[in-house]
Design a protein around this motif. Structure first.
Motif, PDB file in Angstrom:
ATOM      1  N   PRO A  91       0.534  -1.171  -0.259  1.00  0.00           N
ATOM      2  CA  PRO A  91      -0.061   0.169   0.063  1.00  0.00           C
ATOM      3  C   PRO A  91       0.763   1.423   0.091  1.00  0.00           C
ATOM      4  O   PRO A  91       0.512   2.491  -0.127  1.00  0.00           O
ATOM      5  N   ASP A  92       1.659   1.315   0.254  1.00  0.00           N
ATOM      6  CA  ASP A  92       2.722   3.004   0.294  1.00  0.00           C
ATOM      7  C   ASP A  92       3.482   2.472  -0.867  1.00  0.00           C
ATOM      8  O   ASP A  92       4.045   3.201  -1.357  1.00  0.00           O
ATOM      9  N   GLN A  93       3.525   1.926  -1.833  1.00  0.00           N
ATOM     10  CA  GLN A  93       3.891   2.216  -3.237  1.00  0.00           C
ATOM     11  C   GLN A  93       3.001   2.195  -4.283  1.00  0.00           C
ATOM     12  O   GLN A  93       2.911   2.560  -5.434  1.00  0.00           O
ATOM     13  N   PHE A 116       8.106   0.291   2.727  1.00  0.00           N
ATOM     14  CA  PHE A 116       7.817   1.764   2.749  1.00  0.00           C
ATOM     15  C   PHE A 116       8.347   3.186   2.055  1.00  0.00           C
ATOM     16  O   PHE A 116      10.312   2.931   2.628  1.00  0.00           O
ATOM     17  N   ASP A 117       7.790   4.173   2.601  1.00  0.00           N
ATOM     18  CA  ASP A 117       7.966   5.221   1.739  1.00  0.00           C
ATOM     19  C   ASP A 117       9.241   5.787   3.087  1.00  0.00           C
ATOM     20  O   ASP A 117       8.442   6.070   4.272  1.00  0.00           O
ATOM     21  N   VAL A 141     -10.273  12.413   0.999  1.00  0.00           N
ATOM     22  CA  VAL A 141      -9.003  13.295   1.734  1.00  0.00           C
ATOM     23  C   VAL A 141      -7.920  11.959   2.236  1.00  0.00           C
ATOM     24  O   VAL A 141      -8.465  12.353   4.012  1.00  0.00           O
ATOM     25  N   ASN A 142      -6.880  11.760   2.016  1.00  0.00           N
ATOM     26  CA  ASN A 142      -6.182  11.234   3.212  1.00  0.00           C
ATOM     27  C   ASN A 142      -5.213  12.533   3.580  1.00  0.00           C
ATOM     28  O   ASN A 142      -4.516  13.603   3.140  1.00  0.00           O
ATOM     29  N   ILE A 143      -5.348  12.558   5.290  1.00  0.00           N
ATOM     30  CA  ILE A 143      -4.873  13.474   6.243  1.00  0.00           C
ATOM     31  C   ILE A 143      -3.883  12.670   6.655  1.00  0.00           C
ATOM     32  O   ILE A 143      -2.555  13.578   7.065  1.00  0.00           O
ATOM     33  N   ILE A 144      -3.417  11.439   6.997  1.00  0.00           N
ATOM     34  CA  ILE A 144      -2.512  10.558   7.535  1.00  0.00           C
ATOM     35  C   ILE A 144      -2.764   9.402   7.335  1.00  0.00           C
ATOM     36  O   ILE A 144      -3.494   8.550   7.231  1.00  0.00           O
ATOM     37  N   LYS A 145      -1.416   8.615   7.181  1.00  0.00           N
ATOM     38  CA  LYS A 145      -1.347   6.735   6.841  1.00  0.00           C
ATOM     39  C   LYS A 145      -0.918   6.255   7.940  1.00  0.00           C
ATOM     40  O   LYS A 145       0.394   6.760   9.340  1.00  0.00           O
ATOM     41  N   GLY A 146      -0.618   5.025   7.266  1.00  0.00           N
ATOM     42  CA  GLY A 146      -0.252   4.212   8.758  1.00  0.00           C
ATOM     43  C   GLY A 146      -0.883   4.342  10.548  1.00  0.00           C
ATOM     44  O   GLY A 146      -1.666   4.892  10.269  1.00  0.00           O
ATOM     45  N   CYS A 147       0.003   3.481  11.178  1.00  0.00           N
ATOM     46  CA  CYS A 147      -0.276   3.424  12.427  1.00  0.00           C
ATOM     47  C   CYS A 147      -0.110   3.098  13.613  1.00  0.00           C
ATOM     48  O   CYS A 147       1.013   2.411  13.137  1.00  0.00           O
ATOM     49  N   ASP A 148       0.215   3.800  14.523  1.00  0.00           N
ATOM     50  CA  ASP A 148       1.144   2.930  15.986  1.00  0.00           C
ATOM     51  C   ASP A 148       0.819   2.199  16.592  1.00  0.00           C
ATOM     52  O   ASP A 148       0.760   2.510  18.042  1.00  0.00           O
ATOM     53  N   LYS A 149      -0.686   2.473  17.158  1.00  0.00           N
ATOM     54  CA  LYS A 149      -1.297   1.888  17.775  1.00  0.00           C
ATOM     55  C   LYS A 149      -1.009   0.272  18.200  1.00  0.00           C
ATOM     56  O   LYS A 149      -1.260  -0.191  19.486  1.00  0.00           O
ATOM     57  N   PHE A 150      -0.927  -0.354  17.240  1.00  0.00           N
ATOM     58  CA  PHE A 150      -0.558  -1.576  17.600  1.00  0.00           C
ATOM     59  C   PHE A 150      -1.800  -2.645  18.421  1.00  0.00           C
ATOM     60  O   PHE A 150      -1.107  -2.935  19.495  1.00  0.00           O
ATOM     61  N   CYS A 151      -2.699  -1.874  18.127  1.00  0.00           N
ATOM     62  CA  CYS A 151      -3.815  -3.081  18.728  1.00  0.00           C
ATOM     63  C   CYS A 151      -3.560  -4.373  18.835  1.00  0.00           C
ATOM     64  O   CYS A 151      -3.131  -4.990  17.726  1.00  0.00           O
TER      65      CYS A 151
END
Ligand code: SAH
Ligand code: SF4
Length: 431
Positions: A91-93, A116-117, A141-151
């Protein structure tokens, strides 16, 4: 988010001379943008490719690409399982789709691009010129990508990488552009939009400030966002609902479970009480707000009593709609190491019970609209027999309306008197 990524790939390919076909049989290039959030989504992809294989056999020049989260997760394994694939992209490509297609023309060997970019800031460059299709009344409109929460149950942090936000100026520019092309409603996207601007930006601003900034853009009529994590949902964002007319009165706030022990084991890092406090404060500031959520049943160790807690919270909040899932173990996630202790038939039964409760809540809430006049933003022609237009009200209910043929077009806002309800929708006549 996958829809937004697909649109972006279509735009890039359009500028390299590709055009969308109606039938897969007519295509020179077929992309399947995949999801790996649950096992079922993965199974669907495999069966879809099973149907595409004969096309490739009949036409060796056909290019077949698999993009998205399954590509990230399974990379080379997918090429082994489906050797007729030309490439696999993570997805980062997304921005590299044009280059990937060119490479197929240059080399015979299938390849995998899943890096990953490495840029500090997330940017989506503007592409000027024609569009593959006219934008609709509502645009993502994408404002932020990825996630650091690690549920502990979730694969997203592994497939979409670390959180990165786009500069506010770039967002304002994109939104101005979309409005110029006819968009009236903007839906801000991210796995956790409330984390927006936490780090990495040259001009950092928190999420609620971004909302205030976007609300000032002339021509914007409706603003929405999804998805929020309860831990990052601030009081200032609640104030924004109260202050900003364009911010629609609907919030999607996933709770996942109504039991504190399960929430802890999911690593959601908040309690049911904290969640309810937020909801109560929002309801007191914005009384006509509608609420939707995500729920997982059958998480490892979930007892019947803990499941009952989830039903209680649903009833207490009165969601207008929910995305309800049966827990699906995901390779590489921490919960995959927990004992998947809830038998499949119990998961199924809990899911049914949950769906039944949600159907009742939805019906109760939709009945409150009967006889009332609501505002609908027209999104297009209605697919429902006997109705002219479809759209949504501010609370995000699907609306089908009669009347107004020849008078209105997508993007217009009309008043609709609600006469009846149907499942998750409202039906009425344009006034
Ligand atoms: N970022 C969003 C959710 C993205 S995933 C958030 O945190 O709210 C969308 C939903 O899929 C999640 O909210 C969760 O309910 C569901 N989900 C994620 N992983 C799952 C799994 N392993 N099994 C079942 N449902 C899952
Ligand atoms: Fe997944 Fe959402 Fe949790 Fe991130 S916050 S790990 S996307 S469920």
């Amino acid at each position: 988010m996958n829809v937004a990524d697909t649109d972006r790939m279509e735009l890039i390919l359009f500028h390299s001379g590709y055009q969308r076909t109606q039938e897969k049989e007519d295509a020179d290039l077929i992309l399947v943008n995949t999801c790996s959030i649950r096992e079922k989504a993965e199974q669907k992809t495999f069966s879809l490719f099973g149907g595409l294989k004969p096309l490739k056999a009949a036409n060796p020049d056909l290019i077949l690409g698999l993009t998205g989260c399954m590509g990230q997760q399974d990379g080379e394994k997918l090429l082994k399982r489906m050797p007729y694939l030309d490439f696999v992209l993570g997805p980062d490509q997304v921005e590299g789709i044009g280059k990937a297609v060119n490479r197929v023309h240059e080399s015979e060997k299938p390849f995998v691009w899943t890096g990953f970019d490495s840029e500090k800031v997330y940017t989506i460059p503007e592409i000027s010129g024609d569009l593959p299709q006219k934008p609709g009344a509502s645009a993502f409109v994408n404002i932020i990508k990825g996630c650091d929460k690690f549920c502990t149950f979730c694969i997203v942090p592994f497939t979409r990488g670390r959180e990165k936000s786009r500069e506010p100026e770039e967002l304002y520019q994109e939104i101005r552009h979309l409005i110029k092309q006819g968009a009236k409603e903007i839906i801000l996207l991210g796995q956790n939009v409330n984390s927006y601007g936490k780090r990495g930006l040259n001009n950092p601003i928190p999420f609620h400030k971004l909302l205030y900034g976007i609300a000032e853009i002339p021509g914007l009529e409706r603003l929405r966002f999804t998805t929020s994590h309860p831990n990052d949902f601030t009081r200032e964002t609640i104030r924004a609902y109260r202050d900003l007319d364009v911010l629609m009165n609907h919030l999607h706030l996933p709770i996942q479970s109504g039991n504190n022990e399960i929430l802890k084991s999911m690593r959601r890092d908040h309690t049911v009480e904290e969640y309810l406090e937020l909801i109560d404060e929002l309801k007191s500031e914005v009384p006509d707000v509608s609420l939707t959520t995500d729920i997982i049943v059958g998480f490892p160790g979930e007892t019947d009593a803990q499941f009952q807690d989830t039903l209680k919270v649903m009833e207490r909040v009165g969601y207008s709609s929910s995305f309800m899932f049966s827990y699906s173990p995901r390779p590489g996630t921490p919960a995959n190491e927990f004992e998947d202790s809830v038998p499949e038939d119990v998961k199924k039964q809990r899911l049914q019970e949950l769906i039944q409760l949600q159907n009742r809540l939805t019906e109760e809430q939709s009945n409150l609209y009967k006889g009332k006049t609501i505002e609908m933003l027209i999104e297009g022609n209605s697919g429902k027999p006997g109705y002219s237009f479809k759209g949504r009200n501010p609370q995000y209910w699907r609306v089908n309306a009669t009347g107004g043929e020849g008078l209105y077009k997508p993007g217009d806002r009309v008043q609709v008197c609600i006469e009846q309800t149907s499942g998750h929708g409202l039906c009425g006549a344009i006034q």
